[in-house]
Motif scaffolding. Sequence first.
Motif, PDB file in Angstrom:
ATOM      1  N   LEU A  30     -48.965  53.160  61.654  1.00 43.55           N
ATOM      2  CA  LEU A  30     -50.609  53.558  61.758  1.00 43.55           C
ATOM      3  C   LEU A  30     -50.742  54.741  60.933  1.00 43.55           C
ATOM      4  CD1 LEU A  30     -53.447  53.131  62.928  1.00 43.55           C
ATOM      5  CD2 LEU A  30     -52.927  55.039  64.678  1.00 43.55           C
ATOM      6  N   HIS A  31     -49.572  55.599  60.579  1.00 40.42           N
ATOM      7  CA  HIS A  31     -49.902  56.604  59.778  1.00 40.42           C
ATOM      8  C   HIS A  31     -49.940  56.247  58.247  1.00 40.42           C
ATOM      9  CE1 HIS A  31     -48.383  60.210  57.274  1.00 40.42           C
ATOM     10  NE2 HIS A  31     -49.377  60.899  58.134  1.00 40.42           N
ATOM     11  N   ARG A  32     -48.692  55.209  58.097  1.00 43.59           N
ATOM     12  CA  ARG A  32     -48.666  54.766  56.941  1.00 43.59           C
ATOM     13  C   ARG A  32     -49.788  54.020  56.392  1.00 43.59           C
ATOM     14  NH1 ARG A  32     -42.449  52.447  56.739  1.00 43.59           N
ATOM     15  NH2 ARG A  32     -41.451  54.773  56.688  1.00 43.59           N
ATOM     16  N   ARG A  33     -50.553  53.241  57.464  1.00 43.57           N
ATOM     17  CA  ARG A  33     -51.597  52.208  57.051  1.00 43.57           C
ATOM     18  C   ARG A  33     -52.868  53.105  56.832  1.00 43.57           C
ATOM     19  NH1 ARG A  33     -51.856  47.273  61.194  1.00 43.57           N
ATOM     20  NH2 ARG A  33     -49.890  46.235  60.379  1.00 43.57           N
ATOM     21  N   LEU A  34     -52.942  54.324  57.602  1.00 46.10           N
ATOM     22  CA  LEU A  34     -54.188  55.113  57.158  1.00 46.10           C
ATOM     23  C   LEU A  34     -53.757  55.875  55.764  1.00 46.10           C
ATOM     24  CD1 LEU A  34     -54.658  56.948  60.630  1.00 46.10           C
ATOM     25  CD2 LEU A  34     -56.280  55.322  59.390  1.00 46.10           C
ATOM     26  N   THR A  35     -52.748  56.402  55.620  1.00 41.37           N
ATOM     27  CA  THR A  35     -52.495  56.914  54.046  1.00 41.37           C
ATOM     28  C   THR A  35     -52.687  55.954  53.158  1.00 41.37           C
ATOM     29  OG1 THR A  35     -50.743  58.410  55.361  1.00 41.37           O
ATOM     30  CG2 THR A  35     -50.633  58.092  52.649  1.00 41.37           C
ATOM     31  N   GLN A  36     -52.323  54.517  53.205  1.00 38.73           N
ATOM     32  CA  GLN A  36     -52.475  53.698  52.184  1.00 38.73           C
ATOM     33  C   GLN A  36     -53.968  53.140  52.050  1.00 38.73           C
ATOM     34  OE1 GLN A  36     -50.198  50.087  53.526  1.00 38.73           O
ATOM     35  NE2 GLN A  36     -48.353  50.891  52.457  1.00 38.73           N
ATOM     36  N   ALA A  37     -54.633  53.474  53.209  1.00 38.14           N
ATOM     37  CA  ALA A  37     -56.406  53.219  53.164  1.00 38.14           C
ATOM     38  C   ALA A  37     -56.907  54.322  52.172  1.00 38.14           C
ATOM     39  CB  ALA A  37     -56.863  53.192  54.493  1.00 38.14           C
ATOM     40  N   GLN A  38     -56.139  55.495  52.059  1.00 35.28           N
ATOM     41  CA  GLN A  38     -56.914  56.574  51.258  1.00 35.28           C
ATOM     42  C   GLN A  38     -56.709  56.369  49.588  1.00 35.28           C
ATOM     43  OE1 GLN A  38     -55.815  59.940  53.055  1.00 35.28           O
ATOM     44  NE2 GLN A  38     -57.308  59.810  54.539  1.00 35.28           N
ATOM     45  N   ARG A  39     -55.540  55.318  49.534  1.00 35.39           N
ATOM     46  CA  ARG A  39     -55.232  55.179  47.939  1.00 35.39           C
ATOM     47  C   ARG A  39     -55.697  53.768  47.453  1.00 35.39           C
ATOM     48  NH1 ARG A  39     -51.380  58.467  46.117  1.00 35.39           N
ATOM     49  NH2 ARG A  39     -50.511  59.808  47.147  1.00 35.39           N
ATOM     50  N   ASP A  40     -55.970  53.899  46.105  1.00 35.87           N
ATOM     51  CA  ASP A  40     -56.328  52.571  45.331  1.00 35.87           C
ATOM     52  C   ASP A  40     -55.095  51.819  45.369  1.00 35.87           C
ATOM     53  OD1 ASP A  40     -57.264  50.775  43.896  1.00 35.87           O
ATOM     54  OD2 ASP A  40     -57.446  51.821  41.940  1.00 35.87           O
ATOM     55  N   PRO A  41     -54.969  50.475  45.850  1.00 38.64           N
ATOM     56  CA  PRO A  41     -53.721  49.576  45.648  1.00 38.64           C
ATOM     57  C   PRO A  41     -53.505  49.203  44.360  1.00 38.64           C
ATOM     58  CG  PRO A  41     -55.858  48.482  46.517  1.00 38.64           C
ATOM     59  CD  PRO A  41     -56.284  49.750  46.301  1.00 38.64           C
ATOM     60  N   THR A  44     -52.638  53.244  42.773  1.00 32.52           N
ATOM     61  CA  THR A  44     -51.963  54.444  43.795  1.00 32.52           C
ATOM     62  C   THR A  44     -52.485  55.576  43.475  1.00 32.52           C
ATOM     63  OG1 THR A  44     -49.886  54.624  42.386  1.00 32.52           O
ATOM     64  CG2 THR A  44     -49.842  52.605  44.151  1.00 32.52           C
ATOM     65  N   THR A  45     -53.581  56.003  42.811  1.00 31.52           N
ATOM     66  CA  THR A  45     -54.027  57.213  42.980  1.00 31.52           C
ATOM     67  C   THR A  45     -55.286  57.366  44.091  1.00 31.52           C
ATOM     68  OG1 THR A  45     -56.098  56.306  41.542  1.00 31.52           O
ATOM     69  CG2 THR A  45     -54.038  57.404  40.489  1.00 31.52           C
ATOM     70  N   TRP A  46     -55.631  58.747  44.501  1.00 32.43           N
ATOM     71  CA  TRP A  46     -56.261  58.832  45.614  1.00 32.43           C
ATOM     72  C   TRP A  46     -57.641  58.332  45.193  1.00 32.43           C
ATOM     73  CZ3 TRP A  46     -54.289  60.265  50.120  1.00 32.43           C
ATOM     74  CH2 TRP A  46     -52.947  61.080  50.058  1.00 32.43           C
ATOM     75  N   ARG A  47     -58.383  57.761  46.397  1.00 31.47           N
ATOM     76  CA  ARG A  47     -59.846  57.198  46.289  1.00 31.47           C
ATOM     77  C   ARG A  47     -60.638  58.474  46.172  1.00 31.47           C
ATOM     78  NH1 ARG A  47     -60.034  51.822  49.786  1.00 31.47           N
ATOM     79  NH2 ARG A  47     -58.399  50.588  48.346  1.00 31.47           N
TER      80      ARG A  47
END
Length: 82
Positions: A30-41, A44-47
């Motif tokens: 869950l932590h990894r998914r939430l972190t990935q949701a805040q990044r541009d796929p 990989t920069t922060w949204r």
Amino acid sequence: MTTLALPRKMLQLTAMAVPLAGWTLHTTVLHRRLTQAQRDPLTTTWRREAFTTRAQRLLKRHPDDIVLVLASGVRAGSFAAV
């Protein structure tokens, strides 16, 4: 210790360890998914929202520092749809 006491304690430890391992795995995923949701796929920069939140937190933590942000050649709508 009797011969029945050892297996009973092992069973109790196993009964506690299995759910704990499952919750640990669930929390990590869950932590990894939430972190990935805040990044541009793509880059990989922060949204924008995550970047703004982190930048405000850093500026509050270090109010006397000077911050320079250089965004060269980036215009709204300049990225092609992927």
